[in-house]
Enzyme design. Sequence first.
Site, PDB file in Angstrom:
ATOM      1  N   LYS A  86      -4.316 -10.708  -6.318  1.00  0.00           N
ATOM      2  CA  LYS A  86      -5.603 -11.075  -5.700  1.00  0.00           C
ATOM      3  C   LYS A  86      -6.726 -10.125  -6.135  1.00  0.00           C
ATOM      4  O   LYS A  86      -6.462  -8.959  -6.455  1.00  0.00           O
ATOM      5  CB  LYS A  86      -5.475 -11.098  -4.172  1.00  0.00           C
ATOM      6  CG  LYS A  86      -5.255  -9.750  -3.565  1.00  0.00           C
ATOM      7  CD  LYS A  86      -5.437  -9.738  -2.046  1.00  0.00           C
ATOM      8  CE  LYS A  86      -5.327  -8.284  -1.594  1.00  0.00           C
ATOM      9  NZ  LYS A  86      -5.510  -8.011  -0.224  1.00  0.00           N
TER      10      LYS A  86
ATOM     11  N   LYS B 277       0.826  -1.218   0.000  1.00  0.00           N
ATOM     12  CA  LYS B 277       0.000   0.000   0.000  1.00  0.00           C
ATOM     13  C   LYS B 277       0.847   1.248   0.000  1.00  0.00           C
ATOM     14  O   LYS B 277       0.473   2.273  -0.558  1.00  0.00           O
ATOM     15  CB  LYS B 277      -0.939   0.007   1.214  1.00  0.00           C
ATOM     16  CG  LYS B 277      -2.142  -0.893   1.031  1.00  0.00           C
ATOM     17  CD  LYS B 277      -3.256  -0.524   1.989  1.00  0.00           C
ATOM     18  CE  LYS B 277      -4.480  -1.387   1.745  1.00  0.00           C
ATOM     19  NZ  LYS B 277      -5.434  -1.377   2.824  1.00  0.00           N
TER      20      LYS B 277
ATOM     21  N   LYS C 245     -10.705  -4.706  -3.809  1.00  0.00           N
ATOM     22  CA  LYS C 245     -11.766  -3.697  -3.883  1.00  0.00           C
ATOM     23  C   LYS C 245     -11.306  -2.477  -4.653  1.00  0.00           C
ATOM     24  O   LYS C 245     -12.115  -1.752  -5.217  1.00  0.00           O
ATOM     25  CB  LYS C 245     -12.120  -3.225  -2.468  1.00  0.00           C
ATOM     26  CG  LYS C 245     -12.767  -4.257  -1.588  1.00  0.00           C
ATOM     27  CD  LYS C 245     -12.940  -3.677  -0.168  1.00  0.00           C
ATOM     28  CE  LYS C 245     -13.326  -4.740   0.816  1.00  0.00           C
ATOM     29  NZ  LYS C 245     -12.996  -4.384   2.192  1.00  0.00           N
TER      30      LYS C 245
END
Length: 330
Positions: free
Chosen positions: A194, A113, A197
């Site tokens: 993966k 992130k 969202k």
Amino acid sequence: MAKERVFSGVQPTGNIHLGNYLGALKQFVELQDEAECLYCVVDMHAITVPQDPKELREHVLDVASLYMAVGLDPKKAILFVQSEVSGHAELGWILNCSSYTGELSRMTQFKAKNKGRESAPTGLFTYPVLMAADILLYDTNVVPVGNDQKQHIELCRDLALRVNHRFPDTFVVPEGRFMKSGARIMSLDDPTSKMSKSAENIHSRISLLDTDAKIKKSIMRATTDSDMTIRFDPENKPGVSNLLTIYSALSGMSIPEVEAKFDGAGYGDLKKSLVTVTQEALTPIRDRFDQIRHSSELDDILDDGAARARALAEPVLDRVKEHFGIGRLK
Ligand code: TYM
């Protein structure tokens, strides 16, 4: 024997997808009949990255409604919002004081992130410590999550053991629980990462509230390969293997059964059938969501959940404070 205590959470960041469902929410539902379950909407985790305040509040109610739409029963499981139980923040701070910057900088999710920037938002950095507080606040035994949370669960266990070493019997040391099929659903357009969202391409994921047309479009354009055999081989055939995993998890068939069903068939056949299986699984969820999301009972359910969660958290937090010597003698 006392029932096992289960805790888990989902971030209210919109786009709850098949990965969240197959990796986590399905387990939540399975466990509600056999354990004492707490399922939380972790809004304080969501603000580790900037959020639109209005949208965040909407998303909190969306996730709470989805919890019920997938089959959680507020009479069986405690459903609540993290920020409504102040013990999460309190214990988060106490655990911050027992964690090290070194171990937090090794968290792969933080590294992904933060994208290697030199300075990071502190909340993003200490995110896993708040997650550990969520879990330890309830003397949790079992934490149902997807594979991507494995490292965070390990950290939680390390923190619990570290504190217990200094102050014996402070925390229950929890275990992660992972699905055999579905613990890591991959992105439809790039099956080496993966399903997430936040990915830009909406066709990389299937959200639980997607329309039938969107489901069809996303599946039909999913990345496969040029080998043309339907075989489960995640290393060499990640796209097809991901479709087989989703098929298996949604239909209840084992992967070999799905392979046998499509023996000699083409990718188009597999995809078309997966469209039907997915639409059939998600239509009732979407319908229930629509009923619950604007019902008057939603607030009552969350009020009741927060009250029950507070009652369970209080004695644990008192015990922790006593062991650490925080506050005056009682
Ligand atoms: P979150 O909101 O990102 O995801 C919610 C749950 O979905 C799982 N998941 C997946 N499973 C399979 N395949 C995928 N592609 C996939 N993507 C997500 C996640 O593993 C998770 O179980 N840190 C947590 C929220 C959290 C939490 C907690 C969880 C906060 N405190 C305490 C358990 C206990 C998170 O960001 O989940």
